[in-house]
Write a protein that holds these residues in place. Structure first.
Motif, mmCIF file in Angstrom:
data_model
loop_
_atom_site.group_PDB
_atom_site.id
_atom_site.type_symbol
_atom_site.label_atom_id
_atom_site.label_comp_id
_atom_site.label_asym_id
_atom_site.label_seq_id
_atom_site.Cartn_x
_atom_site.Cartn_y
_atom_site.Cartn_z
ATOM 1 N N SER A 149 1.137 7.700 13.274
ATOM 2 C CA SER A 149 1.201 6.373 13.903
ATOM 3 C C SER A 149 2.405 5.558 13.455
ATOM 4 C CB SER A 149 -0.078 5.593 13.590
ATOM 5 O OG SER A 149 -0.130 5.276 12.202
ATOM 6 N N GLY A 150 2.970 5.903 12.302
ATOM 7 C CA GLY A 150 4.080 5.112 11.779
ATOM 8 C C GLY A 150 3.635 3.786 11.180
ATOM 9 N N MET A 151 2.327 3.583 11.118
ATOM 10 C CA MET A 151 1.794 2.361 10.510
ATOM 11 C C MET A 151 1.401 2.655 9.065
ATOM 12 S SD MET A 151 2.090 0.220 12.960
ATOM 13 C CE MET A 151 1.015 -1.207 12.742
ATOM 14 N N LYS A 152 0.979 1.600 8.352
ATOM 15 C CA LYS A 152 0.570 1.785 6.968
ATOM 16 C C LYS A 152 -0.579 2.793 6.894
ATOM 17 C CE LYS A 152 1.111 -2.651 4.752
ATOM 18 N NZ LYS A 152 0.337 -3.799 4.270
ATOM 19 N N ALA A 153 -0.453 3.751 5.973
ATOM 20 C CA ALA A 153 -1.486 4.778 5.869
ATOM 21 C C ALA A 153 -2.768 4.202 5.285
ATOM 22 C CB ALA A 153 -0.984 5.907 4.983
ATOM 23 N N MET A 164 11.230 3.744 3.052
ATOM 24 C CA MET A 164 11.819 2.499 2.564
ATOM 25 C C MET A 164 12.067 1.559 3.741
ATOM 26 S SD MET A 164 12.129 3.498 -0.562
ATOM 27 C CE MET A 164 13.175 2.295 -1.351
ATOM 28 N N PHE A 165 11.721 0.290 3.568
ATOM 29 C CA PHE A 165 11.957 -0.729 4.596
ATOM 30 C C PHE A 165 12.629 -1.928 3.964
ATOM 31 C CE2 PHE A 165 8.331 1.678 6.086
ATOM 32 C CZ PHE A 165 8.599 1.855 7.431
ATOM 33 N N ARG A 166 13.446 -2.607 4.779
ATOM 34 C CA ARG A 166 13.952 -3.893 4.321
ATOM 35 C C ARG A 166 12.770 -4.861 4.310
ATOM 36 N NH1 ARG A 166 18.987 -5.732 3.634
ATOM 37 N NH2 ARG A 166 19.886 -3.848 4.496
ATOM 38 N N LYS A 167 12.691 -5.712 3.291
ATOM 39 C CA LYS A 167 11.584 -6.663 3.177
ATOM 40 C C LYS A 167 11.439 -7.464 4.467
ATOM 41 C CE LYS A 167 11.040 -7.553 -1.694
ATOM 42 N NZ LYS A 167 11.632 -8.279 -2.807
ATOM 43 N N GLY A 168 10.236 -7.523 4.995
ATOM 44 C CA GLY A 168 9.988 -8.259 6.225
ATOM 45 C C GLY A 168 9.970 -7.350 7.445
ATOM 46 N N ALA A 169 10.594 -6.148 7.351
ATOM 47 C CA ALA A 169 10.635 -5.225 8.487
ATOM 48 C C ALA A 169 9.638 -4.088 8.301
ATOM 49 C CB ALA A 169 12.043 -4.660 8.652
ATOM 50 N N GLU A 170 8.858 -4.103 7.223
ATOM 51 C CA GLU A 170 7.907 -3.024 6.964
ATOM 52 C C GLU A 170 6.713 -3.140 7.909
ATOM 53 O OE1 GLU A 170 8.487 -5.622 5.143
ATOM 54 O OE2 GLU A 170 6.815 -6.192 3.849
ATOM 55 N N PRO A 171 6.030 -2.025 8.232
ATOM 56 C CA PRO A 171 4.850 -2.118 9.103
ATOM 57 C C PRO A 171 3.766 -2.955 8.426
ATOM 58 C CG PRO A 171 5.095 0.114 8.221
ATOM 59 C CD PRO A 171 6.308 -0.658 7.798
ATOM 60 N N ARG A 172 3.137 -3.823 9.228
ATOM 61 C CA ARG A 172 2.150 -4.758 8.670
ATOM 62 C C ARG A 172 0.741 -4.186 8.774
ATOM 63 N NH1 ARG A 172 4.552 -8.533 5.544
ATOM 64 N NH2 ARG A 172 6.509 -9.160 6.480
ATOM 65 N N GLY A 173 0.432 -3.558 9.918
ATOM 66 C CA GLY A 173 -0.953 -3.156 10.174
ATOM 67 C C GLY A 173 -1.265 -1.771 9.645
ATOM 68 N N LEU A 174 -2.557 -1.507 9.471
ATOM 69 C CA LEU A 174 -3.006 -0.184 9.053
ATOM 70 C C LEU A 174 -3.051 0.752 10.245
ATOM 71 C CD1 LEU A 174 -5.917 -1.119 6.636
ATOM 72 C CD2 LEU A 174 -3.786 0.043 6.028
ATOM 73 N N PRO A 176 -4.018 2.737 13.223
ATOM 74 C CA PRO A 176 -5.170 2.583 14.102
ATOM 75 C C PRO A 176 -5.741 3.930 14.572
ATOM 76 C CG PRO A 176 -3.138 2.211 15.325
ATOM 77 C CD PRO A 176 -2.739 2.584 13.920
ATOM 78 N N ILE A 177 -4.996 5.007 14.371
ATOM 79 C CA ILE A 177 -5.451 6.329 14.861
ATOM 80 C C ILE A 177 -6.508 6.917 13.935
ATOM 81 C CG2 ILE A 177 -4.727 8.675 15.458
ATOM 82 C CD1 ILE A 177 -1.924 7.549 15.988
ATOM 83 N N HIS A 178 -6.220 6.848 12.628
ATOM 84 C CA HIS A 178 -7.153 7.427 11.662
ATOM 85 C C HIS A 178 -7.863 6.296 10.925
ATOM 86 C CE1 HIS A 178 -3.568 10.123 12.015
ATOM 87 N NE2 HIS A 178 -4.519 10.917 12.413
ATOM 88 N N ALA A 179 -8.781 5.645 11.643
ATOM 89 C CA ALA A 179 -9.453 4.487 11.041
ATOM 90 C C ALA A 179 -10.345 4.949 9.896
ATOM 91 C CB ALA A 179 -10.273 3.755 12.093
ATOM 92 N N ALA A 180 -10.131 4.382 8.727
ATOM 93 C CA ALA A 180 -10.933 4.765 7.563
ATOM 94 C C ALA A 180 -12.279 4.058 7.608
ATOM 95 C CB ALA A 180 -10.194 4.379 6.293
ATOM 96 N N LYS A 181 -13.240 4.654 6.920
ATOM 97 C CA LYS A 181 -14.564 4.025 6.857
ATOM 98 C C LYS A 181 -14.453 2.680 6.154
ATOM 99 C CE LYS A 181 -17.227 8.258 7.080
ATOM 100 N NZ LYS A 181 -17.369 9.463 6.275
ATOM 101 N N VAL A 182 -13.776 2.717 5.018
ATOM 102 C CA VAL A 182 -13.475 1.452 4.338
ATOM 103 C C VAL A 182 -12.038 1.111 4.718
ATOM 104 C CG1 VAL A 182 -13.314 0.259 2.131
ATOM 105 C CG2 VAL A 182 -14.980 2.121 2.448
ATOM 106 N N ASP A 183 -11.893 0.010 5.414
ATOM 107 C CA ASP A 183 -10.597 -0.316 5.997
ATOM 108 C C ASP A 183 -9.685 -0.985 4.979
ATOM 109 O OD1 ASP A 183 -9.309 -2.179 8.751
ATOM 110 O OD2 ASP A 183 -8.921 -0.116 8.166
ATOM 111 N N LYS A 184 -9.135 -0.166 4.112
ATOM 112 C CA LYS A 184 -8.198 -0.738 3.136
ATOM 113 C C LYS A 184 -6.992 0.184 3.002
ATOM 114 C CE LYS A 184 -10.195 1.355 -0.979
ATOM 115 N NZ LYS A 184 -10.762 1.147 -2.296
ATOM 116 N N PRO A 185 -5.866 -0.367 2.598
ATOM 117 C CA PRO A 185 -4.676 0.467 2.494
ATOM 118 C C PRO A 185 -4.839 1.536 1.438
ATOM 119 C CG PRO A 185 -4.189 -1.830 1.947
ATOM 120 C CD PRO A 185 -5.641 -1.736 2.216
ATOM 121 N N ARG A 186 -4.214 2.702 1.686
ATOM 122 C CA ARG A 186 -4.319 3.807 0.752
ATOM 123 C C ARG A 186 -3.528 3.513 -0.520
ATOM 124 N NH1 ARG A 186 -3.662 9.773 2.934
ATOM 125 N NH2 ARG A 186 -2.964 10.855 1.094
ATOM 126 N N GLU A 187 -2.440 2.849 -0.313
ATOM 127 C CA GLU A 187 -1.635 2.480 -1.479
ATOM 128 C C GLU A 187 -0.943 1.182 -1.116
ATOM 129 O OE1 GLU A 187 1.941 4.499 -3.990
ATOM 130 O OE2 GLU A 187 0.538 5.790 -2.933
#
Ligand SMILES: [Zn+2]
Length: 212
Positions: A149-153, A164-174, A176-187
């Protein structure tokens, strides 16, 4: 190639390749001087990205035990394989290929050229003090990203990579394809560069006034 990548090593200043650094006559007069001035730019961001190519990417064969940055390259049918890289002191480009443009048997940027580059750079820098790349700013963040998805894992993403992303250009959302049971970032995100150590706080400083 070496001239192009040396722009990054040299913080944004292009230097014409030369075999002569300086000519001084018998009386100490400078006849020719090809040394150059430097200035700081955001080329260091690119250096940081290209350091990760060697530390954990396609160019691990170019590890030389000191800070180094570089990029592998391979053309169609394995006719050309490149490794172009630099340390703070030196830029070097390695090409492998056949002179009749036929395909090579088993060569790509990450194996033969990266290995040749590492062997050469180790010998060329032997005995020299280890230098770090100058970092004028810290405006990159490393984010663990879902390959698909290119979104936060999140914890359910099967394949991920650190990007690596420039600050402010990093993906914000988690993802959406592999929705985790507990919806929190992996890292969680972290700054790409460690912050300088904070001053130590001593226990006695924390005691209330009058406690002594
Ligand atoms: Zn995912």
């Amino acid at each position: 190639m070496a001239a192009a990548i040396s722009v990054l090593a040299n913080e944004g200043v292009r230097v014409e390749p030369t075999a002569i650094k300086k000519i001084i006559d018998s009386e100490g007069n400078v006849i020719e001087d090809n040394t150059y001035p430097t200035r700081a730019t955001t080329a260091s961001d690119m250096t940081e990205i290209l350091q990760s190519v060697i530390s954990s990417g396609t160019g691990t064969n170019a590890q030389i035990g000191r800070p180094a940055a570089g990029k592998t390259g391979t053309t169609d049918d394995h006719r050309d394989a490149w490794f172009v890289g630099y340390t703070p002191e030196m830029a070097c480009a390695v090409w492998t290929g056949n002179d009749d443009f036929s395909r090579m048997n088993y060569a790509f940027g990450g194996n033969i050229p990266a290995t040749v580059w590492g062997t050469f750079m180790k010998a060329a820098l032997e005995g020299k003090a280890i230098a770090n790349f100058h970092k004028p700013g810290n405006d990159l963040v490393a984010v663990l990203v879902c390959d698909e998805s290119g979104m936060k894992a999140n914890t359910a993403c099967p394949k991920t990579h650190r990007e690596m992303f420039r600050k402010g250009a990093e993906p914000r959302g988690l993802c959406p394809i592999h929705a985790a049971k507990v919806d929190k970032p992996r890292e969680t995100e972290r700054p790409a560069v460690e912050q300088p150590p904070q001053p130590e706080v001593h226990e006695e400083d924390l005691q209330a006034p009058g406690h002594v």
